[in-house]
Design a protein around this motif. Structure first.
Motif, PDB file in Angstrom:
ATOM      1  N   GLY A  91       0.846  -1.187   0.000  1.00 48.52           N
ATOM      2  CA  GLY A  91       0.000   0.000   0.000  1.00 48.52           C
ATOM      3  C   GLY A  91       0.878   1.232   0.000  1.00 48.52           C
ATOM      4  N   LEU A  92       0.503   2.229  -0.801  1.00 48.55           N
ATOM      5  CA  LEU A  92       1.281   3.472  -0.916  1.00 48.55           C
ATOM      6  C   LEU A  92       0.428   4.665  -0.506  1.00 48.55           C
ATOM      7  N   GLY A  93       1.033   5.558   0.248  1.00 51.20           N
ATOM      8  CA  GLY A  93       0.321   6.776   0.615  1.00 51.20           C
ATOM      9  C   GLY A  93       1.048   7.566   1.679  1.00 51.20           C
ATOM     10  N   PRO A  94       0.599   8.796   1.908  1.00 47.94           N
ATOM     11  CA  PRO A  94       1.208   9.666   2.919  1.00 47.94           C
ATOM     12  C   PRO A  94       0.572   9.405   4.284  1.00 47.94           C
ATOM     13  N   VAL A  95       0.877   8.269   4.863  1.00 51.19           N
ATOM     14  CA  VAL A  95       0.180   7.821   6.067  1.00 51.19           C
ATOM     15  C   VAL A  95       1.178   7.247   7.071  1.00 51.19           C
ATOM     16  N   SER A  96       0.889   7.391   8.341  1.00 51.08           N
ATOM     17  CA  SER A  96       1.757   6.837   9.381  1.00 51.08           C
ATOM     18  C   SER A  96       1.528   5.334   9.516  1.00 51.08           C
ATOM     19  N   LEU A  97       2.460   4.676  10.177  1.00 51.70           N
ATOM     20  CA  LEU A  97       2.324   3.236  10.411  1.00 51.70           C
ATOM     21  C   LEU A  97       1.043   2.938  11.188  1.00 51.70           C
ATOM     22  N   MET A  98       0.760   3.729  12.213  1.00 53.06           N
ATOM     23  CA  MET A  98      -0.435   3.460  13.029  1.00 53.06           C
ATOM     24  C   MET A  98      -1.714   3.627  12.225  1.00 53.06           C
ATOM     25  N   ALA A  99      -1.785   4.666  11.402  1.00 50.56           N
ATOM     26  CA  ALA A  99      -2.972   4.861  10.567  1.00 50.56           C
ATOM     27  C   ALA A  99      -3.096   3.730   9.551  1.00 50.56           C
ATOM     28  N   MET A 100      -1.979   3.297   8.987  1.00 50.39           N
ATOM     29  CA  MET A 100      -2.003   2.179   8.035  1.00 50.39           C
ATOM     30  C   MET A 100      -2.401   0.891   8.736  1.00 50.39           C
ATOM     31  N   ARG A 101      -1.912   0.694   9.956  1.00 51.68           N
ATOM     32  CA  ARG A 101      -2.287  -0.500  10.711  1.00 51.68           C
ATOM     33  C   ARG A 101      -3.785  -0.505  10.986  1.00 51.68           C
ATOM     34  N   ALA A 142     -13.430   2.521   0.815  1.00 51.79           N
ATOM     35  CA  ALA A 142     -13.157   1.719   2.012  1.00 51.79           C
ATOM     36  C   ALA A 142     -11.878   0.903   1.847  1.00 51.79           C
ATOM     37  N   ALA A 143     -11.646   0.368   0.661  1.00 51.29           N
ATOM     38  CA  ALA A 143     -10.455  -0.452   0.419  1.00 51.29           C
ATOM     39  C   ALA A 143      -9.177   0.385   0.429  1.00 51.29           C
ATOM     40  N   TYR A 144      -9.270   1.624  -0.011  1.00 48.29           N
ATOM     41  CA  TYR A 144      -8.092   2.486  -0.085  1.00 48.29           C
ATOM     42  C   TYR A 144      -7.867   3.292   1.185  1.00 48.29           C
ATOM     43  N   GLY A 145      -8.933   3.737   1.830  1.00 44.58           N
ATOM     44  CA  GLY A 145      -8.762   4.547   3.027  1.00 44.58           C
ATOM     45  C   GLY A 145      -7.813   5.701   2.746  1.00 44.58           C
ATOM     46  N   PRO A 146      -6.687   5.797   3.483  1.00 42.15           N
ATOM     47  CA  PRO A 146      -5.757   6.915   3.308  1.00 42.15           C
ATOM     48  C   PRO A 146      -4.735   6.713   2.175  1.00 42.15           C
ATOM     49  N   LEU A 147      -4.865   5.638   1.428  1.00 41.27           N
ATOM     50  CA  LEU A 147      -3.860   5.294   0.413  1.00 41.27           C
ATOM     51  C   LEU A 147      -4.220   5.839  -0.967  1.00 41.27           C
ATOM     52  N   THR A 148      -3.218   5.905  -1.811  1.00 41.22           N
ATOM     53  CA  THR A 148      -3.422   6.290  -3.204  1.00 41.22           C
ATOM     54  C   THR A 148      -3.286   5.097  -4.144  1.00 41.22           C
ATOM     55  N   ASP A 149      -2.486   4.107  -3.728  1.00 36.48           N
ATOM     56  CA  ASP A 149      -2.204   2.966  -4.607  1.00 36.48           C
ATOM     57  C   ASP A 149      -2.084   1.682  -3.799  1.00 36.48           C
ATOM     58  N   TRP A 150      -2.446   0.604  -4.452  1.00 38.54           N
ATOM     59  CA  TRP A 150      -2.090  -0.746  -4.026  1.00 38.54           C
ATOM     60  C   TRP A 150      -1.223  -1.313  -5.135  1.00 38.54           C
ATOM     61  N   VAL A 151      -0.195  -2.051  -4.766  1.00 36.55           N
ATOM     62  CA  VAL A 151       0.699  -2.650  -5.760  1.00 36.55           C
ATOM     63  C   VAL A 151       0.812  -4.137  -5.474  1.00 36.55           C
ATOM     64  N   VAL A 152       0.616  -4.928  -6.513  1.00 37.52           N
ATOM     65  CA  VAL A 152       0.819  -6.369  -6.437  1.00 37.52           C
ATOM     66  C   VAL A 152       2.108  -6.673  -7.189  1.00 37.52           C
ATOM     67  N   VAL A 153       3.078  -7.222  -6.467  1.00 44.63           N
ATOM     68  CA  VAL A 153       4.401  -7.492  -7.021  1.00 44.63           C
ATOM     69  C   VAL A 153       4.474  -8.951  -7.461  1.00 44.63           C
ATOM     70  N   ARG A 154       4.781  -9.140  -8.701  1.00 48.16           N
ATOM     71  CA  ARG A 154       5.006 -10.477  -9.264  1.00 48.16           C
ATOM     72  C   ARG A 154       6.394 -10.487  -9.900  1.00 48.16           C
ATOM     73  N   SER A 155       6.912 -11.663 -10.180  1.00 44.25           N
ATOM     74  CA  SER A 155       8.259 -11.741 -10.745  1.00 44.25           C
ATOM     75  C   SER A 155       8.346 -11.093 -12.126  1.00 44.25           C
ATOM     76  N   SER A 156       7.275 -11.140 -12.909  1.00 46.42           N
ATOM     77  CA  SER A 156       7.349 -10.592 -14.263  1.00 46.42           C
ATOM     78  C   SER A 156       6.522  -9.317 -14.459  1.00 46.42           C
ATOM     79  N   VAL A 157       5.521  -9.083 -13.616  1.00 49.38           N
ATOM     80  CA  VAL A 157       4.664  -7.903 -13.758  1.00 49.38           C
ATOM     81  C   VAL A 157       4.313  -7.357 -12.386  1.00 49.38           C
ATOM     82  N   TRP A 158       4.475  -6.055 -12.229  1.00 52.94           N
ATOM     83  CA  TRP A 158       3.993  -5.363 -11.037  1.00 52.94           C
ATOM     84  C   TRP A 158       2.739  -4.628 -11.465  1.00 52.94           C
ATOM     85  N   GLN A 159       1.644  -4.839 -10.741  1.00 51.46           N
ATOM     86  CA  GLN A 159       0.385  -4.180 -11.080  1.00 51.46           C
ATOM     87  C   GLN A 159       0.099  -3.067 -10.090  1.00 51.46           C
TER      88      GLN A 159
END
Length: 181
Positions: A91-101, A142-159
């Motif tokens: 998850g990517l965003g301008p958020v603290s660890l506690m808020a992300m937790r 609701a899924a993003y909350g304070p975030l701007t992006d979700w990233v799924v890392v794979r060996s050949s493609v990052w989404q």
């Protein structure tokens, strides 16, 4: 167009205010909790509340603030991605660890049509990548909350799953294979 790992990693911290948090399943990476205790991550916490017996703590999901220069970050995004491809999501965003937790914990339980609450592994990358495009605007908020992006890392493609003005933008970025990088 394939991009080298170093470029994709840099994109996680494209904005100076952005922090990158990995949500990693201890059920997928054996010994994760011990590994975190010895690693160079900025901070981390278990998503399951309370004192856990060792066997439950070993399977729990962990929230990890990644360090762009850290060896754990490189290990997770390169090596662990090869060995344990379903380790979790970022998850990517301008958020603290506690808020992300708090946000990550809010996603742990779902309310079923029969009124029962059930815990689910939303941080499973296969599930998360297939679910996000199916959500309506309120569910995406609701899924993003304070975030701007979700990233799924794979060996050949990052989404990248970017929420922009209420719209989900899915951007796959091909990664140069580790052997060729």
């Amino acid at each position: 167009m394939q991009q080298p790992y170093s470029h994709l990693k840099t994109m996680l911290w494209a904005s100076p205010a952005t922090k990158a948090y990995a949500v990693v399943s201890g059920g997928v990476i054996p010994g994760l909790r011990d590994l975190l205790g010895k690693s160079d991550v900025r901070d981390w916490d278990c998503l399951w509340r309370g004192a856990l017996p060792p066997e439950k703590a070993a399977r729990a999901p962990y929230l990890i603030e990644l360090d762009p220069q850290g060896s754990f970050t490189d290990w997770l995004l390169q090596e662990a991605g090869q060995i344990y491809p379903d380790w979790g999501v970022i998850g990517l965003g301008p958020v603290s660890l506690m808020a992300m937790r708090d946000h990550s914990r809010s996603l742990l339980d779902v309310l079923l049509p029969d009124g029962q609450r059930h815990r689910w592994t939303w941080y499973d990358p296969v599930l998360w990548a297939s679910l996000l495009p199916r959500l309506d605007a309120l569910q995406l908020d609701a899924a993003y909350g304070p975030l701007t992006d979700w990233v799924v890392v794979r060996s050949s493609v990052w989404q990248w799953f970017t929420l922009s003005t209420g719209q989900l933008i899915v951007t796959p970025r091909e990664c140069t294979p580790a052997a060729a990088a």
